[in-house]
Design a protein around this motif. Sequence first.
Motif, PDB file in Angstrom:
ATOM      1  N   LEU A  46       0.866  -1.176   0.000  1.00 42.86           N
ATOM      2  CA  LEU A  46       0.000   0.000   0.000  1.00 42.86           C
ATOM      3  C   LEU A  46       0.901   1.224   0.000  1.00 42.86           C
ATOM      4  O   LEU A  46       1.772   1.340   0.836  1.00 42.86           O
ATOM      5  N   SER A  47       0.677   2.128  -0.952  1.00 47.34           N
ATOM      6  CA  SER A  47       1.584   3.260  -1.084  1.00 47.34           C
ATOM      7  C   SER A  47       0.810   4.562  -0.992  1.00 47.34           C
ATOM      8  O   SER A  47      -0.401   4.582  -0.849  1.00 47.34           O
ATOM      9  N   ALA A  48       1.563   5.655  -1.081  1.00 41.71           N
ATOM     10  CA  ALA A  48       0.948   6.980  -1.051  1.00 41.71           C
ATOM     11  C   ALA A  48      -0.062   7.128  -2.184  1.00 41.71           C
ATOM     12  O   ALA A  48      -1.153   7.674  -1.994  1.00 41.71           O
ATOM     13  N   THR A  49       0.294   6.605  -3.363  1.00 41.58           N
ATOM     14  CA  THR A  49      -0.597   6.746  -4.514  1.00 41.58           C
ATOM     15  C   THR A  49      -1.938   6.091  -4.244  1.00 41.58           C
ATOM     16  O   THR A  49      -2.995   6.666  -4.509  1.00 41.58           O
ATOM     17  N   ILE A  50      -1.909   4.863  -3.707  1.00 35.04           N
ATOM     18  CA  ILE A  50      -3.153   4.147  -3.449  1.00 35.04           C
ATOM     19  C   ILE A  50      -3.948   4.858  -2.365  1.00 35.04           C
ATOM     20  O   ILE A  50      -5.178   4.994  -2.456  1.00 35.04           O
ATOM     21  N   GLY A  51      -3.245   5.349  -1.337  1.00 34.54           N
ATOM     22  CA  GLY A  51      -3.927   6.072  -0.266  1.00 34.54           C
ATOM     23  C   GLY A  51      -4.661   7.285  -0.794  1.00 34.54           C
ATOM     24  O   GLY A  51      -5.828   7.512  -0.471  1.00 34.54           O
ATOM     25  N   ILE A  52      -3.983   8.073  -1.625  1.00 35.56           N
ATOM     26  CA  ILE A  52      -4.613   9.276  -2.150  1.00 35.56           C
ATOM     27  C   ILE A  52      -5.777   8.898  -3.064  1.00 35.56           C
ATOM     28  O   ILE A  52      -6.839   9.513  -3.026  1.00 35.56           O
ATOM     29  N   ALA A  53      -5.592   7.833  -3.859  1.00 37.08           N
ATOM     30  CA  ALA A  53      -6.672   7.399  -4.754  1.00 37.08           C
ATOM     31  C   ALA A  53      -7.909   7.036  -3.951  1.00 37.08           C
ATOM     32  O   ALA A  53      -9.027   7.426  -4.280  1.00 37.08           O
ATOM     33  N   LEU A  54      -7.699   6.307  -2.875  1.00 41.93           N
ATOM     34  CA  LEU A  54      -8.826   5.870  -2.058  1.00 41.93           C
ATOM     35  C   LEU A  54      -9.552   7.068  -1.464  1.00 41.93           C
ATOM     36  O   LEU A  54     -10.774   7.180  -1.542  1.00 41.93           O
ATOM     37  N   PHE A  55      -8.773   7.993  -0.900  1.00 45.63           N
ATOM     38  CA  PHE A  55      -9.421   9.105  -0.204  1.00 45.63           C
ATOM     39  C   PHE A  55      -9.962  10.158  -1.153  1.00 45.63           C
ATOM     40  O   PHE A  55     -10.801  10.958  -0.768  1.00 45.63           O
ATOM     41  N   THR A  56      -9.497  10.152  -2.389  1.00 45.59           N
ATOM     42  CA  THR A  56     -10.121  11.029  -3.370  1.00 45.59           C
ATOM     43  C   THR A  56     -11.587  10.662  -3.514  1.00 45.59           C
ATOM     44  O   THR A  56     -12.468  11.522  -3.550  1.00 45.59           O
ATOM     45  N   GLY A  57     -11.848   9.366  -3.584  1.00 51.94           N
ATOM     46  CA  GLY A  57     -13.234   8.918  -3.694  1.00 51.94           C
ATOM     47  C   GLY A  57     -14.015   9.210  -2.425  1.00 51.94           C
ATOM     48  O   GLY A  57     -15.141   9.704  -2.472  1.00 51.94           O
ATOM     49  N   LEU A  58     -13.410   8.927  -1.286  1.00 53.88           N
ATOM     50  CA  LEU A  58     -14.139   9.058  -0.020  1.00 53.88           C
ATOM     51  C   LEU A  58     -14.409  10.512   0.349  1.00 53.88           C
ATOM     52  O   LEU A  58     -15.361  10.799   1.060  1.00 53.88           O
ATOM     53  N   THR A  59     -13.557  11.444  -0.098  1.00 54.67           N
ATOM     54  CA  THR A  59     -13.748  12.844   0.280  1.00 54.67           C
ATOM     55  C   THR A  59     -14.481  13.632  -0.796  1.00 54.67           C
ATOM     56  O   THR A  59     -14.472  14.855  -0.787  1.00 54.67           O
ATOM     57  N   TYR A  60     -15.101  12.911  -1.710  1.00 56.55           N
ATOM     58  CA  TYR A  60     -15.747  13.585  -2.836  1.00 56.55           C
ATOM     59  C   TYR A  60     -16.783  14.606  -2.368  1.00 56.55           C
ATOM     60  O   TYR A  60     -16.888  15.702  -2.905  1.00 56.55           O
ATOM     61  N   GLY A  61     -17.534  14.247  -1.335  1.00 58.09           N
ATOM     62  CA  GLY A  61     -18.593  15.128  -0.881  1.00 58.09           C
ATOM     63  C   GLY A  61     -18.118  16.278   0.007  1.00 58.09           C
ATOM     64  O   GLY A  61     -18.889  17.174   0.319  1.00 58.09           O
ATOM     65  N   TYR A  62     -16.838  16.257   0.402  1.00 57.17           N
ATOM     66  CA  TYR A  62     -16.332  17.290   1.314  1.00 57.17           C
ATOM     67  C   TYR A  62     -16.022  18.570   0.550  1.00 57.17           C
ATOM     68  O   TYR A  62     -15.917  18.581  -0.659  1.00 57.17           O
ATOM     69  N   SER A  63     -15.825  19.651   1.312  1.00 58.92           N
ATOM     70  CA  SER A  63     -15.396  20.880   0.660  1.00 58.92           C
ATOM     71  C   SER A  63     -13.937  20.707   0.246  1.00 58.92           C
ATOM     72  O   SER A  63     -13.221  19.840   0.760  1.00 58.92           O
ATOM     73  N   PHE A  64     -13.498  21.545  -0.670  1.00 61.48           N
ATOM     74  CA  PHE A  64     -12.152  21.413  -1.216  1.00 61.48           C
ATOM     75  C   PHE A  64     -11.085  21.507  -0.123  1.00 61.48           C
ATOM     76  O   PHE A  64     -10.156  20.715  -0.080  1.00 61.48           O
ATOM     77  N   GLU A  65     -11.257  22.461   0.810  1.00 60.87           N
ATOM     78  CA  GLU A  65     -10.254  22.676   1.846  1.00 60.87           C
ATOM     79  C   GLU A  65     -10.099  21.426   2.701  1.00 60.87           C
ATOM     80  O   GLU A  65      -8.999  20.983   3.002  1.00 60.87           O
ATOM     81  N   LYS A  66     -11.251  20.851   3.077  1.00 60.05           N
ATOM     82  CA  LYS A  66     -11.201  19.672   3.941  1.00 60.05           C
ATOM     83  C   LYS A  66     -10.577  18.490   3.210  1.00 60.05           C
ATOM     84  O   LYS A  66      -9.774  17.742   3.772  1.00 60.05           O
TER      85      LYS A  66
END
Lengths: 505, 174, 339
Positions: A46-66
């Motif tokens: 599990l790398s930084a790339t996969i982590g960011i990919a995962l959380f890109t999806g999960l934070t979709y509904g958040y505001s940009f700053e968050k």
Amino acid sequence: MSLLQSFLQISSDFLASSVSFFTLGNLVMMFAAVMVGITFGVLPGLSATIGIALFTGLTYGYSFEKALIILLGVYVGAIYGGSITAILINIPGTGSAAATCLDGYPLAMKGESSNANILARISSFIGTIFGMLIFLFLTPLMTKLALEFTSPEIFWLAIFGILICGSISAPDLPIKGWIAGLIGLLMGMVGQEDIQGWERLTFGVSNLITGIPFVPMTIAFFGIPQIVKSMRSAQFKIEAKKDRVTINIWSLIKKNFFNILRWGTIGIGIGAVPGVGENIAAWVAYDDAKRRHKRKQEFGTGVYEGVMAPETANNAAIGGAIIPLVSLGIPGSPPAAMLLGALMLHGIRPGPLLSIEHPQIIPQFAALLLWASVFLFICGLIITKPMVSILKVSQKILIPIIAVLCVVGVYAYNNNPFHLLLVFVFGVLGYFLNKMEYSSAPLILGLILGNLADSSFRRALFLHHGNLWYLINRPLSFIFFAACVLTILSQTKVMHHVKKMFVKK
Amino acid sequence: MIIDQDKKNMRDTDVLFALILMVASIALIIYSLVISFEAMRVTDCAFYIAPGLPTLLIGFFLLVSAMILLVTARRQGGDLRWLSPKKFLVKFKSKEFWNTVIVFGYLFLYMIVLWERTPLLGIHIPFWLATFIFLNLMMLTFKATKFLNIIIISGITTFLVDFFFRTLARIPLP
Amino acid sequence: MKLRKKTLMTFLTVILLICVMGMAVAAKPYPNKNIFVYIFSSQGGGTDTWVRHLSALMERDLGVNIVCNNLPGANGGNGGMKVWNAPHDGYTVLGASETSMFFGVNDVAPTADQWNFFIAGGSPGVIAVHAKSPYQTIEDLVEAARKHPNQIKISDSGRGKLWNIKAIQLGSAVGVKFQHIPYNGSGPAITALLSREVDAVSCSAGEVIEYVRSGMLRPLVMTEVNGLDFENFGYVKPATDYYPSLKNGYSNLFQWLGFMMPADVPEEVVAAFGRAFEKALQDPKTDQFVKTQSSKKIGLWGAEAKKLASKMESVASWMSYELGLAKKTPTELGIAPLE
């Protein structure tokens, strides 16, 4: 005058962003994000790339700053987290930590795991801050520099890396370092090449068209031999006696002040070059540390600088990688590429106008990096103690669990079961190479650089119809070319004679 | 001249490996030339952008390095006389050798046989079961701790790994 | 010996448990469990961004989680085969782009007639030069290439990829030879133009829009049948206005991003997915997204999408064959040339 003005403007914006970050919600979020990032980094595969990919999806509904708080926290945490696994069990948690294994693990074997861990943590912290400062103040300059890297320059940079392969020599015979490097380069050649679209060495296996992936291979060449070795003969043991920090960190930092600056610069510079990334930065910094150290031959047996250099560089590369991302919309490393996608999902399109239309964005990024590195320090402190005590568990229990984590990590890398087969086959090869005392380090470095060196070399020739002169006719390419020549000369006897001549005078 | 046994063994394997490398690099050089001329014929490109150029160079350097290795190993007393059935028998009897084979065997079982749709068994085994079996086998064989503890540890690990990767990290484990 | 008995018992219990759990799946209408989307290219790319955006919107409408994962490699074949080998029940979907039109000739996955398509949108193609370049119009560029054949360098995202084919089509339509320099993706290809390693780039408008807006790059012509209005620059004419013979090639080959499902997925499942797909496209968030991506919506699924795909596959396959890249000839695959 205007330079000073802009400097003050940026500084005050940065301070304002840093202070306005200070709310309970943000702090908790950043803490959680860095913690998750470290966990991603610690787990092999599990790398930084996969982590960011995962959380890109999960934070979709958040505001940009968050969303940005979470993504940058994960990024910084993951790059650091890889070093913990590298030091404690000699398996790099992320690709960028592979260089940290070389001296980190021997330190742990000597019973200095706490020393190694705190050095890695402080180096990562300093690296991130350094990268952040350069990002904050020198983005326009670095952008110009990044655009100077055309195919010939990247080619020479890769050749420079390959020459490093040989100098990270094997413990047994020097020639073995070169052979391992060449095998790595050859593995880098597998797959569809960039220039002609021709398939090389794939032997009709469609899964090999994209080449041999680098992250699973770090598990094959570091992880599998380690697992088999420790299961075979009960020799895997971390000395837990001196489980306290026994070195004076401040004096070590003071002593290496200029070295740290140089490693940080290496990290930022290489991070900012599009398509190169933090993995190579760590190796180049390691080599630099070794070259300049008084006790060169002790590298690989547990030298503090051998841990500090790669960790400073790979975290500084974060700041480097987001420089062209914010200023041009070109990501400098694979995790930064994922970050680009995340920005676009939030309706922000990085490009040359981004920092003009949103002057707040660079200070905002920098403030988040600052806080992320602070939390890196805190989370690292919290997480390493239990990690070290886990290692006191009988290795016969621990190693099977690590084996499971490695295997799942390989699968999680691309969800491709074929990679498991690949890791098994190369794991067997890695085991034998390890037994014959071929170091895995040059092999992995060769694998990273193989395709880059090849495609930039042939592309440079293609651009100029085969004229070799164009490989060295630009100032930067000539400098890199000269650096390569000097590297070769310094390893042969010629340089020795030249030095002698000067000394006599 | 006294050479210690470990070093002698190392040089012996070096000789063998150097020979293997030399054969492999010659094959690589031939392969590079074949694909280069094939690519040049099909796409009408010059040799300097042919796909076989870098592999040709690697093959050449590998050949040279292997030769150097061979010469060095020979000078330091390496030879191929150890490739006799008698010496192998000694090796077969050692416990370390069998432990190595067993660990690789279990890894093979776990990574290749139990993972995804197994070609040998023809059925689909869920990830957690495969992991559970692997952990138990590995710990039982090497007598890590008491039987009941092994089952409990394996169970907890399996659950945690499955929970973290599948549920939290949303990775589609088989 | 006791040990063995115990082990056996444990495993038997475990196996029994699985069987019970297996039967517990109830039969509710689609979708009643998580949908897995496999994106056949890596994180951060155009396909990835589009698919993740649409999935996030469709999730709400369908009422289940849509889990996106990347499975790159083998020219998209890894993702393609993963979806193809999974049950054809609509719970495993491929996140795809026009690269899937090369599945057949690359011999990595089934051809277009075996799939259902959900074509969301895409960005039109453009040829752009550096702002300091002497070439003001596409005619200048073509004239220069006529005078110096094989000297005018056009970068693209890789040999045999869409933007490479578009540039080749342009060259062959006007009878000049450009030098096509392949890079590993559009990003590096544009970077090469920014550092003036090449004379022009062939890529999507979305990828250069920010550089055009800031005045670093100048678009010369759209490699499409329709023109496009660039912010801060103005209208750019399509190549077919200059060279009408390009019409057939360009109108049947363009970028699209979206989803794919095997063709034999039950009809009601395809319809349910398609309705959610359409709703996601009409969402105001998508309008905003399309704008930042500088793309256009296409929004096709069902029979229309299939017709379009089969036409596109024909153009793509024959072009790939002419470039000497096809592993299987289009004739072998039963793909007839267009016209």
